[in-house]
Design a protein around this motif. Structure first.
Motif: not given
Ligand code: CO
Length: 293
Positions: A115-118, A135-136, A143-144, A278-279
């Motif tokens: 989710a972070a990479v997306a 920040e995103a 949040s998880r 994730a990358e």
């Protein structure tokens, strides 16, 4: 920049990731996984941009199987496969995490990294601040209930240079730096149950050329590195397939002492923690292109 080469590298990286995931099961040797990934890249017409990383659980990155290691995947492991492909120096850097067997904690961590990479890719446009990407990423992970690793970053890519000048943070920072049209970026968040900070562990058996210089032993090895890998990372395991291994050892010792080569180490989180990564590699455009999807 030849975007065709980047696109081809990205397609090969994604196909290699899909193949690698079919191999994952308890009992698989890390070494077998790395060698099959590297062979797949060649068979698809690419070259490895760096040796395949097989990092498990609290090892966040840079575990590169050596020629004689005997580690095997176990049920419940959280595995990160980080692989790179290049076509004429155009690099696609790509990583995926997978749980070895079902494990809900692993799966939640992996979801957080994905989710972070997306989220970062969704806002990666010309003019976007790198701090907004950080920040995103941080928001998706915290949040998880997990922590982003703050001293690992995404990076810009340039021909034959895996980590070019600009870093993409995995947390909110103070910076006015903005993304520019045409930049090639690897975005790579790491989500952990640990401290959010990695330390260096054992040497990983991976090196890159720092500054060519004179060596007493193994000039032919240095010439091979310069012509074959240029400024990209390579494994001792690769050299040992071409040259006498005693000579490789002597050469590496001398070249490291003289600052001709740089040595990479494993990057480790808190003992007993888990890390997911994730990358993707992207090209910044009005409609940003994900090369490795
Ligand atoms: Co990377």
């Amino acid at each position: 920049m030849d975007s065709k080469d980047y696109e081809k590298a990205g397609r090969i990286a994604a196909e290699t990731r899909r193949y690698a995931l079919t191999l994952v099961k308890p009992g698989l040797y890390y070494l077998e996984l790395a060698e099959k990934v590297e062979a797949k890249i060649f068979s698809l017409g690419g070259r490895p941009a760096f040796p395949c990383n097989v990092s498990v659980n609290d090892i966040a990155a840079h575990h590169i199987p050596s020629a004689d290691e005997k580690f095997v995947l176990k049920e419940g492991d959280l595995l990160k496969i980080d692989l790179g492909v290049h076509i004429n120096g155009a690099i696609a850097d790509h990583a995926v995490s997978v749980s070895v067997g079902k494990n809900s904690e692993n799966e939640k961590l992996i979801d957080a990294a994905n989710a972070a990479v997306a989220a970062a890719i969704a806002i990666a446009k010309p003019g976007a601040k790198v701090s907004a990407l950080g920040e995103a990423i941080e928001k998706e992970i915290t949040s998880r209930g997990f922590v982003p690793i703050k001293n690992l970053c995404g990076h810009t890519i340039e021909p034959y240079v895996l980590h070019a000048g600009l870093s993409i943070p995995n947390h909110k920072i103070n910076s006015n730096t903005v993304l520019k049209e045409g930049m090639v970026l690897a975005i790579e968040p790491f989500a952990t149950t640990g401290a959010g900070f990695v330390n260096e562990g054992a040497e990983s058996g991976v090196y890159k050329l720092e500054e060519p210089g004179a060596v007493r032993t193994g000039k032919e090895i240095l010439d091979f590195i310069i012509s074959e890998y240029k400024t990209l990372p390579f494994a001792k395991r690769w050299l040992a397939k071409k040259f006498n291994s005693l000579k490789v050892n002597l050469f590496l010792k001398e070249a490291l002492a003289k600052g001709i080569l740089h040595s990479y180490s494993e990057l480790i989180e808190l003992k007993g923690s888990k890390v997911a990564q994730a990358e993707h590699t992207i090209i910044i455009k009005e409609k940003t292109e994900v090369l490795t999807k």
